[in-house]
Design an enzyme around this catalytic site. Structure first.
Site, PDB file in Angstrom:
ATOM      1  N   SER A 147       0.661  65.083  20.040  1.00  0.00           N
ATOM      2  CA  SER A 147      -0.377  64.343  19.145  1.00  0.00           C
ATOM      3  C   SER A 147       0.212  64.480  17.853  1.00  0.00           C
ATOM      4  O   SER A 147       0.811  65.286  17.210  1.00  0.00           O
ATOM      5  CB  SER A 147      -1.777  64.423  19.483  1.00  0.00           C
ATOM      6  OG  SER A 147      -2.378  63.593  18.311  1.00  0.00           O
ATOM      7  N   TYR A 159      -8.678  71.028  18.548  1.00  0.00           N
ATOM      8  CA  TYR A 159      -7.687  70.030  19.191  1.00  0.00           C
ATOM      9  C   TYR A 159      -6.276  69.931  18.541  1.00  0.00           C
ATOM     10  O   TYR A 159      -5.451  70.054  19.176  1.00  0.00           O
ATOM     11  CB  TYR A 159      -8.558  68.695  19.231  1.00  0.00           C
ATOM     12  CG  TYR A 159      -7.472  67.603  19.883  1.00  0.00           C
ATOM     13  CD1 TYR A 159      -7.647  67.615  21.438  1.00  0.00           C
ATOM     14  CD2 TYR A 159      -6.732  66.713  19.035  1.00  0.00           C
ATOM     15  CE1 TYR A 159      -6.602  66.655  21.890  1.00  0.00           C
ATOM     16  CE2 TYR A 159      -6.028  65.761  19.908  1.00  0.00           C
ATOM     17  CZ  TYR A 159      -5.963  65.815  20.962  1.00  0.00           C
ATOM     18  OH  TYR A 159      -5.280  65.009  21.790  1.00  0.00           O
TER      19      TYR A 159
END
Length: 268
Positions: A147, A159
């Protein structure tokens, strides 16, 4: 009279295994690879949606699809997937991902451990199974979904850290595999129109329309980069400009800018 040569046996279709294949980028990869002539092994937790994804690929593109229902937070289920990979795949897409919202110190340990298992442990185990098998055969390709949040600190904590791990793992492994016929690449999308943010409880209402990409756009850019032999894919001109600019800022300022997007402060 000379006998005519026997017709060649039809060439087997290449096979792709995709995790997180029931929705979002995983489903987009399934559709695109089926259209490109691959048979599929589709992996996800939701049996109903997984069966629907398989049906679409078969009806639209004539792909042969197998489904494997698995919760990647569960070690026994991960083992099932790894064993299926060891049977042989030409492309592995580690597309499953798991995000949680809320402050790190307010979340339960189990949720954090599940996120780590899905985002880090599963891609490592599956990539290991794939690379070992590919090196012993005709090579292949692994695409690991990271990401843009993993490129610059500041967008949450656990995350973003898991996605940074995916990037460094993939690029380091790619360098080690150079010249072997086995390719590992990392995909780092920005904001994509999927269910991910809603499922994770992340408020993205303040993110302007210009930042968003459709899943098919991201997949097309990724596979184009794979075909060019690239090991890193960052789809979207705006994302490229953003990362280019922010990565040149002093680290504290870069973190502040990064936190401004996507309600990052509310994420673990």
């Amino acid at each position: 009279m000379q006998a005519e040569p026997a017709p060649e046996a039809p060439r087997a279709r290449p096979r792709a295994l995709i995790t997180g294949a029931s929705s979002g980028l995983g489903a987009a990869f399934a559709d695109r690879l089926a259209r490109n002539g691959h048979d599929l092994v589709l992996v996800a937790r939701d049996a109903g949606r997984l069966a629907e994804a398989a049906r679409r690929a078969e009806e639209r593109h004539g792909a042969h699809c197998a489904v494997l229902v698995a919760d990647l937070a569960d070690a026994a289920d991960r083992r099932k997937v790894a064993e299926r990979i060891e049977e042989g795949v030409d492309i592995l897409v580690n597309g499953a991902g798991f995000g949680v919202s809320g402050s790190f110190w307010e979340l339960g340990r189990e949720a954090l451990e599940d996120q780590l298992a899905v985002n880090v442990t599963a891609p490592q185990e599956f990539t290991h199974a794939a690379v070992r098998t590919m090196l012993g055969g005709n090579g292949g390709t692994v695409v690991n979904l990271s990401s843009i949040t993993g490129l610059i600190p500041g967008r949450g904590s656990t995350y973003a850290a898991s996605k940074a791990w995916t990037r460094y793992f993939s690029q380091g492994l790619s360098a080690a595999l150079r010249g072997t016929g086995t390719q590992v690449m990392v995909l780092c999308p920005g904001f994509v129109r999927t269910e991910f943010h809603a499922r994770a409880g992340i408020d993205v209402r303040q993110v302007s329309e210009g930042w968003w990409m459709d899943p098919d756009e991201v997949v097309d850019r990724c596979l184009s980069d794979v075909a060019r032999g690239r090991t890193f894919s960052l789809p979207g001109l705006r994302n490229k400009v953003f990362i280019s600019v922010v990565s040149r800022l002093p680290r504290p300022l870069a973190q502040r800018v990064n936190r401004m997007l996507g309600n990052a402060g509310a994420r673990a």
